[in-house]
Motif scaffolding. Structure first.
Motif, short mmCIF file in Angstrom:
data_model
loop_
_atom_site.label_atom_id
_atom_site.label_comp_id
_atom_site.label_asym_id
_atom_site.label_seq_id
_atom_site.Cartn_x
_atom_site.Cartn_y
_atom_site.Cartn_z
N TRP A 145 -12.79 1.38 10.24
CA TRP A 145 -13.47 0.27 10.92
C TRP A 145 -13.04 0.28 12.37
N LYS A 202 -11.19 -10.21 6.06
CA LYS A 202 -12.55 -9.96 5.56
C LYS A 202 -13.07 -8.60 6.03
N GLU A 205 -13.36 -5.84 3.53
CA GLU A 205 -14.37 -5.94 2.47
C GLU A 205 -15.76 -5.49 2.92
N ILE A 206 -15.93 -5.17 4.19
CA ILE A 206 -17.27 -4.83 4.70
C ILE A 206 -17.41 -3.32 4.86
N PRO A 207 -18.64 -2.82 5.00
CA PRO A 207 -18.84 -1.37 5.16
C PRO A 207 -18.11 -0.83 6.39
N TYR A 211 -17.82 -2.58 14.91
CA TYR A 211 -18.17 -4.00 14.93
C TYR A 211 -17.64 -4.67 16.20
N LYS A 262 -23.78 -8.62 14.22
CA LYS A 262 -23.61 -7.69 13.10
C LYS A 262 -22.54 -8.20 12.13
N LEU A 263 -21.42 -8.68 12.65
CA LEU A 263 -20.37 -9.22 11.78
C LEU A 263 -20.82 -10.51 11.11
N LYS A 264 -21.64 -11.26 11.79
CA LYS A 264 -22.13 -12.53 11.24
C LYS A 264 -22.88 -12.30 9.94
N GLN A 265 -23.51 -11.13 9.82
CA GLN A 265 -24.24 -10.81 8.58
C GLN A 265 -23.32 -10.77 7.37
N TYR A 266 -22.03 -10.52 7.62
CA TYR A 266 -21.05 -10.42 6.53
C TYR A 266 -20.19 -11.68 6.44
N GLY A 267 -20.65 -12.76 7.05
CA GLY A 267 -19.93 -14.03 6.94
C GLY A 267 -18.73 -14.15 7.85
#
Length: 288
Positions: A145, A202, A205-207, A211, A262-267
């Motif tokens: 990441w 968090k 936990e994301i792809p 970011y 983009k990060l907002k898409q993953y909460g």
């Protein structure tokens, strides 16, 4: 309990991360005295011995002027050191979080906010180092990441490191009665460090990917400093201590804001800079 190894462990972000997550993860936080990232063997031995699940690589020389004046040292630490970390992570199957910076856009002439697909044009050694490291790390490790930070702000806390930032710089100047000259032509994201730390795990936990992390901000640097005065109940001191710098960046306004959708898409999202400033002042009970 998952294991997390931090490089740059004595820094602004990592001291806060280690304090916040000390009961959730087994954390090995290493400063430059404990780990020389330019020593490939030491890096490999250290990471193999601890065998972390995650490595957050925050170690860097981030002082722009120093990097410009000492490009060889900056490259050795910021680029080669990062490659050593990535190679060691690959050896032990550790996942890597590389802390990058908004500074990769410092030479872009078009206005921000910039998203992750925008071509960066760094014009400082530090920004160039970060962008080169980003690209080289992708060739070494897939479990990666890349997180480009906005400018973090906070106030001193016992046992935690502090860097120069918009909040602490302003409060120090107010306490000393020093005049502040703030640019009206500079725009950048400014994010409450506490917010960043509280949601940072968090990321695990994301792809994998690149970011942009932090607050959105439509205020100039001058307007942010003015807001700090107002929220601290010191409006009557604005004319005495705060002055507009209309010359700096006049010909080429500085705008290195990041688009963080983009990060907002993953909460993973943050208050706008103005709300973050207000929250920080409230948390530290600086509302006079």
């Amino acid at each position: 309990m998952k294991k997390v190894l931090l490089t740059g462990g004595n820094g602004f972000f990592c001291t806060r991360f280690a304090s916040h997550y000390k009961d959730k993860y087994e954390i090995l936080s290493l400063g430059k005295k404990e780990l020389d990232v330019t020593d490939e063997k030491q890096v490999l031995d250290t990471i193999m011995k601890f065998n972390p699940d995650y490595v957050i690589h925050a170690a860097a020389i981030a002082v722009t002027d120093y990097c410009n004046e000492h490009p060889d040292i900056a490259y050795k630490i910021n680029v080669k050191g990062s490659l050593n970390i990535a190679k060691a992570c690959k050896e032990v199957n550790a996942k890597l979080v590389f802390i990058s910076s908004e500074q990769v856009f410092n030479g872009n002439i078009e206005s921000g906010p910039y998203d992750e697909f925008h071509k960066p044009v760094p014009n400082t050694v530090y920004g160039q180092n970060k962008l080169e490291a980003e690209n080289l790390l992708k060739e070494i490790i897939e479990e990666l990441w890349i997180v480009r930070f906005t400018w973090l702000f906070d106030l001193p806390e016992r046992g935690l490191n502090i860097n120069a930032n918009i909040m602490w710089n302003t409060v120090k100047s107010i306490l000393k009665g020093e005049k502040i000259k703030a640019p009206v032509n500079e725009y950048r994201g400014m994010t409450y460090a506490k917010e960043v730390v509280e949601v940072f795990d968090k990321i695990f936990e994301i792809p994998y990917g690149t970011y942009h992390l932090g607050s959105k901000n439509d205020l100039s640097r001058y307007e942010v400093v003015k807001l700090i005065f107002e929220e601290m109940g010191l409006s009557e001191r604005i004319d005495e201590l705060l002055f507009k710098d209309s010359e700096k960046y006049k010909e080429n306004p500085r705008d290195i804001r990041l688009n963080t959708d983009k990060l907002k898409q993953y909460g993973i999202e943050f208050k706008d800079t103005n709300e973050g400033i207000k929250q920080c002042i409230t948390d530290y009970k600086l509302n006079l």
